[in-house]
Scaffold this active site. Sequence first.
Site, mmCIF file in Angstrom:
data_model
loop_
_atom_site.group_PDB
_atom_site.id
_atom_site.type_symbol
_atom_site.label_atom_id
_atom_site.label_comp_id
_atom_site.label_asym_id
_atom_site.label_seq_id
_atom_site.Cartn_x
_atom_site.Cartn_y
_atom_site.Cartn_z
ATOM 1 N N LYS A 8 10.783 31.807 60.284
ATOM 2 C CA LYS A 8 11.899 32.648 60.727
ATOM 3 C C LYS A 8 12.581 33.319 59.536
ATOM 4 C CE LYS A 8 11.509 32.177 65.165
ATOM 5 N NZ LYS A 8 11.197 33.335 65.987
ATOM 6 N N SER B 66 15.810 33.433 63.889
ATOM 7 C CA SER B 66 16.592 32.250 64.283
ATOM 8 C C SER B 66 17.505 31.862 63.133
ATOM 9 C CB SER B 66 15.641 31.083 64.583
ATOM 10 O OG SER B 66 16.369 29.876 64.693
ATOM 11 N N TYR C 40 8.884 25.975 61.017
ATOM 12 C CA TYR C 40 9.421 27.026 61.898
ATOM 13 C C TYR C 40 10.501 27.810 61.151
ATOM 14 C CZ TYR C 40 12.251 28.760 65.886
ATOM 15 O OH TYR C 40 12.974 29.513 66.765
HETATM 16 N N1 LIG Z 1 16.177 29.068 72.495
HETATM 17 C C1 LIG Z 1 16.746 28.968 71.316
HETATM 18 O O1 LIG Z 1 17.659 28.150 71.094
HETATM 19 C C2 LIG Z 1 16.309 29.895 70.209
HETATM 20 C C3 LIG Z 1 17.094 29.920 69.049
HETATM 21 C C4 LIG Z 1 16.733 30.758 68.019
HETATM 22 C C5 LIG Z 1 15.617 31.562 68.131
HETATM 23 N N2 LIG Z 1 14.860 31.511 69.262
HETATM 24 C C6 LIG Z 1 13.705 32.392 69.319
HETATM 25 O O2 LIG Z 1 13.745 33.140 70.512
HETATM 26 C C7 LIG Z 1 12.436 33.535 70.872
HETATM 27 C C8 LIG Z 1 12.196 33.235 72.338
HETATM 28 O O3 LIG Z 1 12.406 31.869 72.563
HETATM 29 P P1 LIG Z 1 12.928 31.307 73.964
HETATM 30 O O4 LIG Z 1 13.942 30.286 73.623
HETATM 31 O O5 LIG Z 1 13.268 32.391 74.872
HETATM 32 O O6 LIG Z 1 11.614 30.562 74.456
HETATM 33 P P2 LIG Z 1 11.036 30.269 75.947
HETATM 34 O O7 LIG Z 1 12.119 30.258 76.942
HETATM 35 O O8 LIG Z 1 10.185 29.073 75.784
HETATM 36 O O9 LIG Z 1 10.130 31.530 76.225
HETATM 37 C C9 LIG Z 1 9.041 31.789 75.396
HETATM 38 C C10 LIG Z 1 8.307 33.012 75.889
HETATM 39 O O10 LIG Z 1 7.248 33.299 74.995
HETATM 40 C C11 LIG Z 1 6.003 33.233 75.702
HETATM 41 N N3 LIG Z 1 5.014 32.697 74.769
HETATM 42 C C12 LIG Z 1 4.906 31.451 74.266
HETATM 43 N N4 LIG Z 1 3.856 31.370 73.424
HETATM 44 C C13 LIG Z 1 3.283 32.597 73.409
HETATM 45 C C14 LIG Z 1 2.152 33.168 72.757
HETATM 46 N N5 LIG Z 1 1.375 32.432 71.936
HETATM 47 N N6 LIG Z 1 1.857 34.459 72.983
HETATM 48 C C15 LIG Z 1 2.617 35.211 73.813
HETATM 49 N N7 LIG Z 1 3.688 34.744 74.457
HETATM 50 C C16 LIG Z 1 4.021 33.442 74.264
HETATM 51 C C17 LIG Z 1 6.287 32.393 76.931
HETATM 52 O O11 LIG Z 1 5.453 32.708 78.040
HETATM 53 P P3 LIG Z 1 3.969 32.107 78.290
HETATM 54 O O12 LIG Z 1 4.099 30.642 78.265
HETATM 55 O O13 LIG Z 1 3.568 32.681 79.609
HETATM 56 O O14 LIG Z 1 3.115 32.648 77.171
HETATM 57 C C18 LIG Z 1 7.708 32.832 77.249
HETATM 58 O O15 LIG Z 1 7.701 34.081 77.916
HETATM 59 C C19 LIG Z 1 11.506 32.809 69.904
HETATM 60 O O16 LIG Z 1 11.173 33.689 68.851
HETATM 61 C C20 LIG Z 1 12.371 31.696 69.368
HETATM 62 O O17 LIG Z 1 11.963 31.293 68.091
HETATM 63 C C21 LIG Z 1 15.179 30.695 70.302
#
Ligand SMILES: NC(=O)c1ccc[n+]([C@@H]2O[C@H](COP(=O)([O-])OP(=O)(O)OC[C@H]3O[C@@H](n4cnc5c(N)ncnc54)[C@H](OP(=O)(O)O)[C@@H]3O)[C@@H](O)[C@H]2O)c1
Length: 254
Positions: free
Chosen positions: A163, A146, A159
């Site tokens: 990252k 991130s 967090y």
């Molecule tokens: N969205 C942003 O703005 C953003 C920005 C920078 C980086 N990121 C990074 O992108 C990645 C994905 O984020 P996202 O935004 O796509 O989040 P999201 O939409 O909330 O999806 C998270 C996914 O991870 C799963 N998950 C959550 N906790 C888990 C665990 N303990 N073990 C296994 N699976 C788990 C969830 O499914 P279940 O609930 O079924 O487990 C879901 O499939 C993360 O690494 C996040 O830090 C996101």
Amino acid sequence: MPTPFDLTGKTAVVTGSSRGIGRAIAETLALMGARVVVSSRKSEACELVAAGIRERGGEAIVIPCNISRKDEVEALVAGARARLGSIDILVCNAAVNPVFGPMASLADEAFDKIMGANVKSALWLCNLAIPDMAARGGGSVIIVSSIAGLRGTEMIGGYGISKAALFALARNLAVEWGPKNVRVNCIAPGLIRTDFARALWEDEARLEKRTAATPLRRIGQPEEIGAIAAFLASPAASFITGQMIVADGGVTIA
Ligand SMILES: NC(=O)c1ccc[n+]([C@@H]2O[C@H](COP(=O)([O-])OP(=O)(O)OC[C@H]3O[C@@H](n4cnc5c(N)ncnc54)[C@H](OP(=O)(O)O)[C@@H]3O)[C@@H](O)[C@H]2O)c1
């Protein structure tokens, strides 16, 4: 003639792929020809994603896994090998961010939980998957980090530390496994429209402020990260390792 982006015959494991960025990554890898393991804590949600991939002619199976539990991480890697034969592409995407607030009030338990789920679990996955990739002539690991790992923040410092650690993890593994043709890279997304970041984009005023500070004048979509992961997984990125690709609409350069 295959394009340099073709993933036909490759197998991929994507953690946290029931929704958001992980789902887009799994779907894009499948679109480029990879057989994909869809994984998260909830198998029903994963089954829907896998069914969608299969409906569009792709190949996908489901292996549920909570990335914070080592036995489940081991079962994910073993299950992927048993059912698909090998792992060529590993995407460490799932992460947690259980607290908002200053570093001064970050409890030990919360810090340990963040570092365990976001960093230690990525190391487990890599150590379980990479030796076999190396033995088979190479592979690609993609770690979703991130821009919070590049900047200071007032609210999500723990967090951000996790990252930032992932950039170092990717560099170390790239050095360690480069001689065996295993590439390890990070993607550093900015704000992407997913559940994870809902608090940051649902509020109109907050979204407007963020958009104004972003050269592309919008936040990102999960598919835009999926395409970067597919590129990094493919032969098109065959000379890229240990790197971090920022996809943030220009926020960090403005
Ligand atoms: N969205 C942003 O703005 C953003 C920005 C920078 C980086 N990121 C990074 O992108 C990645 C994905 O984020 P996202 O935004 O796509 O989040 P999201 O939409 O909330 O999806 C998270 C996914 O991870 C799963 N998950 C959550 N906790 C888990 C665990 N303990 N073990 C296994 N699976 C788990 C969830 O499914 P279940 O609930 O079924 O487990 C879901 O499939 C993360 O690494 C996040 O830090 C996101």
